[in-house]
Design a protein around this motif. Sequence first.
Motif, short mmCIF file in Angstrom:
data_model
loop_
_atom_site.label_atom_id
_atom_site.label_comp_id
_atom_site.label_asym_id
_atom_site.label_seq_id
_atom_site.Cartn_x
_atom_site.Cartn_y
_atom_site.Cartn_z
N VAL A 97 -4.06 -5.87 17.80
CA VAL A 97 -3.40 -7.08 17.28
C VAL A 97 -2.64 -7.78 18.41
O VAL A 97 -2.73 -9.00 18.56
CB VAL A 97 -2.47 -6.75 16.09
N GLN A 98 -1.91 -7.01 19.21
CA GLN A 98 -1.19 -7.59 20.35
C GLN A 98 -2.17 -8.30 21.30
O GLN A 98 -1.92 -9.42 21.73
CB GLN A 98 -0.45 -6.52 21.14
N ASP A 99 -3.26 -7.63 21.62
CA ASP A 99 -4.26 -8.22 22.52
C ASP A 99 -4.81 -9.53 21.96
O ASP A 99 -5.01 -10.50 22.69
CB ASP A 99 -5.43 -7.26 22.75
N ILE A 100 -5.07 -9.55 20.67
CA ILE A 100 -5.63 -10.75 20.02
C ILE A 100 -4.64 -11.91 20.11
O ILE A 100 -4.99 -13.02 20.50
CB ILE A 100 -6.02 -10.46 18.56
N ILE A 101 -3.38 -11.64 19.75
CA ILE A 101 -2.37 -12.70 19.76
C ILE A 101 -2.14 -13.21 21.18
O ILE A 101 -2.10 -14.42 21.42
CB ILE A 101 -1.06 -12.22 19.10
N VAL A 102 -2.01 -12.31 22.13
CA VAL A 102 -1.78 -12.71 23.53
C VAL A 102 -2.97 -13.52 24.04
O VAL A 102 -2.81 -14.57 24.66
CB VAL A 102 -1.51 -11.49 24.43
N THR A 103 -4.18 -13.06 23.76
CA THR A 103 -5.37 -13.77 24.24
C THR A 103 -5.50 -15.13 23.57
O THR A 103 -5.81 -16.13 24.22
CB THR A 103 -6.64 -12.92 23.98
N LEU A 104 -5.23 -15.19 22.27
CA LEU A 104 -5.33 -16.46 21.54
C LEU A 104 -4.31 -17.48 22.03
O LEU A 104 -4.64 -18.65 22.21
CB LEU A 104 -5.15 -16.21 20.04
N LEU A 105 -3.09 -17.04 22.30
CA LEU A 105 -2.02 -17.97 22.64
C LEU A 105 -1.83 -18.20 24.14
O LEU A 105 -1.00 -19.03 24.53
CB LEU A 105 -0.71 -17.50 22.00
N THR A 106 -2.58 -17.48 24.97
CA THR A 106 -2.54 -17.69 26.41
C THR A 106 -3.64 -18.68 26.78
O THR A 106 -4.78 -18.53 26.34
CB THR A 106 -2.76 -16.36 27.17
N ASP A 107 -3.30 -19.68 27.57
CA ASP A 107 -4.31 -20.66 27.98
C ASP A 107 -5.31 -20.03 28.94
O ASP A 107 -4.92 -19.35 29.89
CB ASP A 107 -3.65 -21.86 28.68
N SER A 108 -6.58 -20.29 28.71
CA SER A 108 -7.60 -19.82 29.64
C SER A 108 -7.39 -20.52 30.98
O SER A 108 -6.95 -21.66 31.04
CB SER A 108 -9.01 -20.08 29.11
N SER B 9 -8.62 -2.32 8.89
CA SER B 9 -8.46 -3.76 8.83
C SER B 9 -7.00 -4.12 8.59
O SER B 9 -6.22 -3.33 8.07
CB SER B 9 -9.33 -4.37 7.73
N THR B 10 -6.66 -5.32 9.01
CA THR B 10 -5.32 -5.85 8.80
C THR B 10 -5.39 -7.37 8.87
O THR B 10 -6.36 -7.93 9.38
CB THR B 10 -4.32 -5.31 9.85
N ASN B 11 -4.38 -8.01 8.34
CA ASN B 11 -4.27 -9.46 8.43
C ASN B 11 -3.24 -9.83 9.49
O ASN B 11 -2.20 -9.18 9.61
CB ASN B 11 -3.86 -10.08 7.09
N ILE B 12 -3.55 -10.86 10.25
CA ILE B 12 -2.66 -11.39 11.26
C ILE B 12 -2.31 -12.81 10.81
O ILE B 12 -3.21 -13.61 10.56
CB ILE B 12 -3.35 -11.44 12.64
N VAL B 13 -1.02 -13.11 10.72
CA VAL B 13 -0.59 -14.45 10.32
C VAL B 13 0.08 -15.11 11.52
O VAL B 13 1.01 -14.56 12.10
CB VAL B 13 0.37 -14.42 9.11
#
Length: 121
Positions: free
Chosen positions: A17-28, A109-113
């Motif tokens: 979950v941490q990896d997903i949030i960091v990757t999603l919110l970090t600019d490529s 599974s889990t939900n991320i908001v």
Amino acid sequence: MIDSFGEESVTGILKLVQDIIVTLLTDSGSAAGPDRGSAFGQVLYHSLNITQLLFIVTGALDEVEELLADRNIDRPNDERIDYLELTSIDYVGNTADITITLVTVAGESTNIVIPIKKPVS
């Protein structure tokens, strides 16, 4: 879990979950490295309005899923993505709560908001 320094470390689905949030919110293309980050923030910033969020999020989730699948290949199954799915976007004024369902290769599974606030253009 306690790491080699005696500190508590994050593992399993929470690490993913941490990896997903960091990757999603970090600019490529940022200083974080070539395999870190997505176009989500850049596209959202330049979009016409928040109602385009459905298309922006689905594209970003595909990008994050691909990046993390390649990067996390040697991790345990509970730290690897089976799939990400956009579950809902709830709009209230200029705010949207994005709910993403994460399913790991281990079957957890889990939900991320993720709350997003953007002024109407």
